[in-house]
Design an enzyme around this catalytic site. Structure first.
Site, PDB file in Angstrom:
ATOM      1  CD  GLU A 151      -6.054   2.662  -0.901  1.00  0.00           C
ATOM      2  OE1 GLU A 151      -5.191   2.041  -0.252  1.00  0.00           O
ATOM      3  OE2 GLU A 151      -6.673   3.738  -0.357  1.00  0.00           O
ATOM      4  CG  ASP A 161      -4.380   5.580  -0.291  1.00  0.00           C
ATOM      5  OD1 ASP A 161      -3.518   4.694  -0.447  1.00  0.00           O
ATOM      6  OD2 ASP A 161      -5.053   5.895   0.849  1.00  0.00           O
ATOM      7  CG  HIS A 193      -7.846   8.018   6.626  1.00  0.00           C
ATOM      8  ND1 HIS A 193      -8.421   6.955   6.660  1.00  0.00           N
ATOM      9  CD2 HIS A 193      -6.719   7.610   6.179  1.00  0.00           C
ATOM     10  CE1 HIS A 193      -7.773   5.980   6.221  1.00  0.00           C
ATOM     11  NE2 HIS A 193      -6.465   6.454   5.779  1.00  0.00           N
ATOM     12  CD  GLU A 196      -8.164   1.740   1.729  1.00  0.00           C
ATOM     13  OE1 GLU A 196      -6.986   1.111   2.290  1.00  0.00           O
ATOM     14  OE2 GLU A 196      -7.783   3.030   2.418  1.00  0.00           O
ATOM     15  CG  HIS A 201      -9.671   7.023   3.044  1.00  0.00           C
ATOM     16  ND1 HIS A 201      -8.450   7.876   2.533  1.00  0.00           N
ATOM     17  CD2 HIS A 201      -9.043   5.748   2.979  1.00  0.00           C
ATOM     18  CE1 HIS A 201      -7.548   7.206   2.146  1.00  0.00           C
ATOM     19  NE2 HIS A 201      -7.811   5.907   2.212  1.00  0.00           N
ATOM     20  CG  ASP A 239      -2.031   0.876   1.048  1.00  0.00           C
ATOM     21  OD1 ASP A 239      -1.845   2.091   0.499  1.00  0.00           O
ATOM     22  OD2 ASP A 239      -3.091   0.933   2.029  1.00  0.00           O
TER      23      ASP A 239
HETATM   24 MN    MN Z   1      -3.713   2.945   0.867  1.00  0.00          MN
HETATM   25 MN    MN Z   2      -6.556   4.448   1.896  1.00  0.00          MN
END
Ligand code: MN
Ligand code: MN
Length: 317
Positions: A300, A91, A184, A208, A176, A80
């Site tokens: 994600e 992200d 977030h 995600e 998010h 990630d």
């Molecule tokens: Mn992530």
């Molecule tokens: Mn994330």
């Protein structure tokens, strides 16, 4: 929102993912993986938006190698990674099966198709396609009203996709919204139908899904060495003060890790971080672990919803 920075961060994340997939093998040290990914982000003109997570098996999220980590890649590994340009974030995450396991491959496939279906639902509900059609649109068996979408409908399609493959979504982890220097922010994008009818509107979002053959709930495990600035209030210790100043300037309100600070200040950084945590300056994130000790796969992507439509920033069209 600064679209140019958002798209640039996304493009860098795409290249870094390709690079990561090219070198990560079974037994590659996690420390090497995280450092190569973060160095590549910088080489391409971005900055890491958070420490690279290299969580294995039942650890769903928030494992980043410490400065002296000797763990080697194995099992079901989730990468990630985050890139930011002036605080505008990409992200994105993918999972790898490093033990030639059919079960791992199915879990990875389940999280990936849940992500794909969620994005299809969003595009068909809010994107160009939605405007060209009358009434409602059908996406993989689910009917969405044209022109509007609730976050729980995204959760529903993620849940249904994962459950249809015989696994569970992790119900206390979610996607998010993201804002500048805020990983977030605002809306949550659930991985189940949580019945919260929040309207998805323009903005930058990470979707995600996590698929597991465990319990589908994570608990807070050991400390991760991942921190975030909470409060810049004064602290007496001079090393802690020095580190706090560096954090404010270098990371602002984005997450960072002890490994990065040891690199900059040496081992005394660990002492300073502990003082800052105790003084209430920092939040220290725990590792997040499936309570049934099942294996966990994650996929994600980041999407931008604006007047021009829907754009997945972290993947090629
Ligand atoms: Mn992530
Ligand atoms: Mn994330």
């Amino acid at each position: 929102m600064n679209k140019q920075s958002i798209l640039k961060a996304g493009q860098i994340s795409q290249e870094v993912k390709k690079y990561a997939k090219s070198f990560i093998k079974k037994d590659t040290p996690l420390l090497e993986i995280a450092e190569k990914i973060e160095d590549k982000i910088i080489e391409l003109g971005g900055k890491p938006a958070f420490p690279t997570n290299t969580s294995i098996n039942e650890v769903a999220a928030h494992y980043t190698p410490s400065h002296d980590d000797e763990t080697k890649a194995h099992g079901l590994l989730k990468i990630d990674l985050g890139v930011h340009i002036d605080g505008w974030i990409a992200d994105t995450a993918f999972s790898l099966d490093l033990e030639n396991s059919e079960e791992n491959k199915k879990l990875i496939e389940a999280s990936k198709s849940a992500l794909d279906n969620a994005i299809k639902l969003i595009k068909n509900s809010l994107g160009e396609n939605a405007n060209n059609k009358n009434g409602s649109v059908e996406v993989v068996g689910m009917v969405a009203d044209k022109g509007s979408l609730m976050t729980n409908q995204i959760g529903k399609i993620i849940q249904e996709t994962i459950e249809s493959k015989g696994f569970s979504p992790i119900n206390n982890l979610s996607g998010h919204e993201m804002k500048q220097y805020d990983l977030h922010a605002g809306l949550n994008i659930p991985n189940i139908d949580n019945n919260k009818k929040m309207i998805l509107s323009k903005g930058l979002y990470a979707i995600e899904p996590f698929a597991t053959n465990g319990s589908g709930r994570v608990y807070e495990g050991k400390s991760s060495g991942i921190y975030m600035l909470l409060d810049t209030k004064n602290i007496r210790s001079s090393i802690a003060r020095e580190i706090l100043k560096f954090i404010e300037e270098e990371y602002s309100t984005l997450p960072f890790c002890s490994r990065w600070l040891v690199k900059k200040f040496g081992a005394k950084a660990l002492f300073g971080l502990r003082q800052l945590e105790e003084n209430g300056n920092l939040h220290h994130f725990p590792q997040l672990i499936d309570s049934g000790k099942g294996k966990v796969a994650q996929s994600e992507n980041t999407i931008l919803i604006d007047d021009e439509g829907i754009k997945v920033t972290t993947e090629e069209d």
